[in-house]
Design a protein around this motif. Structure first.
Motif, PDB file in Angstrom:
ATOM      1  N   ASP A  23       0.766  -1.133  -0.108  1.00 46.41           N
ATOM      2  CA  ASP A  23       0.004   0.120  -0.120  1.00 46.41           C
ATOM      3  C   ASP A  23       1.254   1.273  -0.012  1.00 46.41           C
ATOM      4  O   ASP A  23       0.514   2.182  -0.775  1.00 46.41           O
ATOM      5  CB  ASP A  23      -0.862  -0.057   1.152  1.00 46.41           C
ATOM      6  N   TYR A  24       1.852   1.061   0.913  1.00 43.76           N
ATOM      7  CA  TYR A  24       2.736   2.435   0.967  1.00 43.76           C
ATOM      8  C   TYR A  24       3.682   2.571  -0.478  1.00 43.76           C
ATOM      9  O   TYR A  24       3.513   3.632  -0.996  1.00 43.76           O
ATOM     10  CB  TYR A  24       3.763   2.300   2.167  1.00 43.76           C
ATOM     11  N   LEU A  25       4.107   1.694  -0.875  1.00 45.92           N
ATOM     12  CA  LEU A  25       5.010   1.733  -2.179  1.00 45.92           C
ATOM     13  C   LEU A  25       4.009   2.179  -3.299  1.00 45.92           C
ATOM     14  O   LEU A  25       4.344   3.094  -4.084  1.00 45.92           O
ATOM     15  CB  LEU A  25       5.784   0.569  -2.325  1.00 45.92           C
ATOM     16  N   ASP A  26       2.808   1.592  -3.214  1.00 47.16           N
ATOM     17  CA  ASP A  26       1.735   2.010  -4.337  1.00 47.16           C
ATOM     18  C   ASP A  26       1.571   3.215  -4.171  1.00 47.16           C
ATOM     19  O   ASP A  26       1.650   4.282  -5.344  1.00 47.16           O
ATOM     20  CB  ASP A  26       0.858   1.306  -4.653  1.00 47.16           C
ATOM     21  N   MET A  27       1.153   4.068  -3.119  1.00 41.98           N
ATOM     22  CA  MET A  27       1.064   5.474  -2.997  1.00 41.98           C
ATOM     23  C   MET A  27       1.988   6.202  -3.012  1.00 41.98           C
ATOM     24  O   MET A  27       1.870   7.407  -3.715  1.00 41.98           O
ATOM     25  CB  MET A  27       0.283   5.711  -1.467  1.00 41.98           C
ATOM     26  N   ASN A  28       3.152   5.961  -2.743  1.00 43.63           N
ATOM     27  CA  ASN A  28       4.267   6.776  -2.829  1.00 43.63           C
ATOM     28  C   ASN A  28       4.911   7.010  -4.486  1.00 43.63           C
ATOM     29  O   ASN A  28       5.109   7.868  -4.683  1.00 43.63           O
ATOM     30  CB  ASN A  28       5.606   6.071  -1.836  1.00 43.63           C
ATOM     31  N   ARG A  29       4.643   5.736  -5.049  1.00 38.97           N
ATOM     32  CA  ARG A  29       5.012   5.629  -6.544  1.00 38.97           C
ATOM     33  C   ARG A  29       4.066   6.631  -7.096  1.00 38.97           C
ATOM     34  O   ARG A  29       4.645   7.447  -8.107  1.00 38.97           O
ATOM     35  CB  ARG A  29       4.927   4.255  -6.937  1.00 38.97           C
ATOM     36  N   LYS A  30       2.611   6.763  -7.016  1.00 38.12           N
ATOM     37  CA  LYS A  30       1.877   7.538  -7.574  1.00 38.12           C
ATOM     38  C   LYS A  30       1.831   9.159  -7.034  1.00 38.12           C
ATOM     39  O   LYS A  30       1.174   9.930  -7.491  1.00 38.12           O
ATOM     40  CB  LYS A  30       0.318   6.991  -7.184  1.00 38.12           C
ATOM     41  N   GLY A  31       2.760   9.260  -6.142  1.00 34.11           N
ATOM     42  CA  GLY A  31       2.748  10.611  -5.495  1.00 34.11           C
ATOM     43  C   GLY A  31       1.454  10.984  -4.696  1.00 34.11           C
ATOM     44  O   GLY A  31       1.215  12.218  -4.765  1.00 34.11           O
ATOM     45  N   ASP A  32       0.731  10.000  -4.030  1.00 37.50           N
ATOM     46  CA  ASP A  32      -0.306  10.181  -3.437  1.00 37.50           C
ATOM     47  C   ASP A  32      -0.223  11.190  -2.127  1.00 37.50           C
ATOM     48  O   ASP A  32       0.770  10.948  -1.418  1.00 37.50           O
ATOM     49  CB  ASP A  32      -0.972   8.852  -3.214  1.00 37.50           C
ATOM     50  N   LYS A  33      -0.942  12.168  -1.919  1.00 38.14           N
ATOM     51  CA  LYS A  33      -0.674  12.886  -0.675  1.00 38.14           C
ATOM     52  C   LYS A  33      -0.856  12.042   0.843  1.00 38.14           C
ATOM     53  O   LYS A  33      -0.361  12.471   1.761  1.00 38.14           O
ATOM     54  CB  LYS A  33      -1.539  14.149  -0.582  1.00 38.14           C
ATOM     55  N   GLU A  34      -1.645  10.995   0.491  1.00 39.83           N
ATOM     56  CA  GLU A  34      -1.664   9.976   1.875  1.00 39.83           C
ATOM     57  C   GLU A  34      -0.645   9.259   1.798  1.00 39.83           C
ATOM     58  O   GLU A  34      -0.629   8.233   2.895  1.00 39.83           O
ATOM     59  CB  GLU A  34      -3.183   9.226   1.585  1.00 39.83           C
ATOM     60  N   ALA A  35       0.649   9.042   0.906  1.00 40.67           N
ATOM     61  CA  ALA A  35       1.506   8.129   1.411  1.00 40.67           C
ATOM     62  C   ALA A  35       2.349   8.205   2.779  1.00 40.67           C
ATOM     63  O   ALA A  35       2.649   7.244   3.012  1.00 40.67           O
ATOM     64  CB  ALA A  35       2.513   8.380   0.187  1.00 40.67           C
ATOM     65  N   PRO A  36       2.453   9.328   3.307  1.00 38.84           N
ATOM     66  CA  PRO A  36       3.047   9.456   4.642  1.00 38.84           C
ATOM     67  C   PRO A  36       1.877   8.726   5.619  1.00 38.84           C
ATOM     68  O   PRO A  36       2.839   8.118   6.483  1.00 38.84           O
ATOM     69  CB  PRO A  36       3.012  10.938   5.115  1.00 38.84           C
ATOM     70  N   HIS A  37       0.866   8.739   5.457  1.00 38.85           N
ATOM     71  CA  HIS A  37      -0.007   7.981   6.392  1.00 38.85           C
ATOM     72  C   HIS A  37      -0.089   6.373   6.081  1.00 38.85           C
ATOM     73  O   HIS A  37      -0.090   5.682   7.134  1.00 38.85           O
ATOM     74  CB  HIS A  37      -1.740   8.355   6.198  1.00 38.85           C
ATOM     75  N   ALA A  38       0.201   6.020   5.056  1.00 41.00           N
ATOM     76  CA  ALA A  38       0.550   4.771   4.451  1.00 41.00           C
ATOM     77  C   ALA A  38       1.693   4.268   5.135  1.00 41.00           C
ATOM     78  O   ALA A  38       1.675   3.129   5.670  1.00 41.00           O
ATOM     79  CB  ALA A  38       0.301   4.355   3.027  1.00 41.00           C
ATOM     80  N   CYS A  39       2.620   5.197   4.975  1.00 38.28           N
ATOM     81  CA  CYS A  39       3.990   4.778   5.577  1.00 38.28           C
ATOM     82  C   CYS A  39       3.865   4.526   7.212  1.00 38.28           C
ATOM     83  O   CYS A  39       4.521   3.840   7.833  1.00 38.28           O
ATOM     84  CB  CYS A  39       5.180   5.742   5.184  1.00 38.28           C
ATOM     85  N   PHE A  40       3.051   5.297   7.773  1.00 40.20           N
ATOM     86  CA  PHE A  40       2.555   5.455   9.361  1.00 40.20           C
ATOM     87  C   PHE A  40       2.153   4.077   9.444  1.00 40.20           C
ATOM     88  O   PHE A  40       2.748   3.149  10.503  1.00 40.20           O
ATOM     89  CB  PHE A  40       1.876   6.411   9.751  1.00 40.20           C
TER      90      PHE A  40
END
Length: 153
Positions: free
Chosen positions: A21-38
């Motif tokens: 989930d985190y890698l997918d969001m981070n790759r897409k530049g999703d603003k929720e990536a930090p929350h997925a990383c959390f």
């Protein structure tokens, strides 16, 4: 509290899913990536795998330094660092971090339980250290006594 304290453990499959989930969001530049990383950090520090705990600690510390979350999220990362330190047996570091967290969240029951468990572990570790030290002193005293008595003969 203390010896009754049980942290939840994450299944390796959950860790993999949060990582994905985190890698997918981070790759897409999703603003929720930090929350997925959390969420990924949470899964890592609660994993029974020591390598996951280390990785979670590293990620949490990186996120804190980068300031990637709002203040409450950053505070919660400090708690997760304390969890990781506790799980890896670094009780003094865990105590420092849980005390830091309790300054901003003094009514956190979960943090108070972790603090109690950390304090219990530090006392236990200290008692074991005292026992080992006493044992070494006893062995040294016996050895010196044997040397002294063999020299008198």
């Amino acid at each position: 509290m203390g010896s009754d304290f049980n942290l939840p453990e994450t299944d390796p499959q959950v860790v993999r899913q949060f990582q994905k989930d985190y890698l997918d969001m981070n790759r897409k530049g999703d603003k929720e990536a930090p929350h997925a990383c959390f969420r990924f950090v949470w899964a890592l520090v609660h994993s029974p795998d020591p390598a996951h705990v280390e990785r979670g600690l590293d990620l949490a510390q990186s996120m804190i330094k980068a300031g990637e979350l709002e203040q409450q999220g950053l505070n919660d990362l400090v708690y997760l660092c304390a969890v990781a330190q506790y799980r890896r047996g670094s009780y003094q570091a865990a105590r420092t971090q849980i005390n830091e967290y309790l300054k901003v969240s003094p009514s956190s029951h979960q943090a108070a339980e972790l603090k109690s468990a950390v304090d219990d572990a530090i006392v236990k570790e200290g008692l074991i250290g005292v026992g080992v030290g006493t044992g070494l002193l006893t062995v040294a005293a016996v050895a010196i006594g044997l040397l002294m008595s063999s020299r008198k003969r």
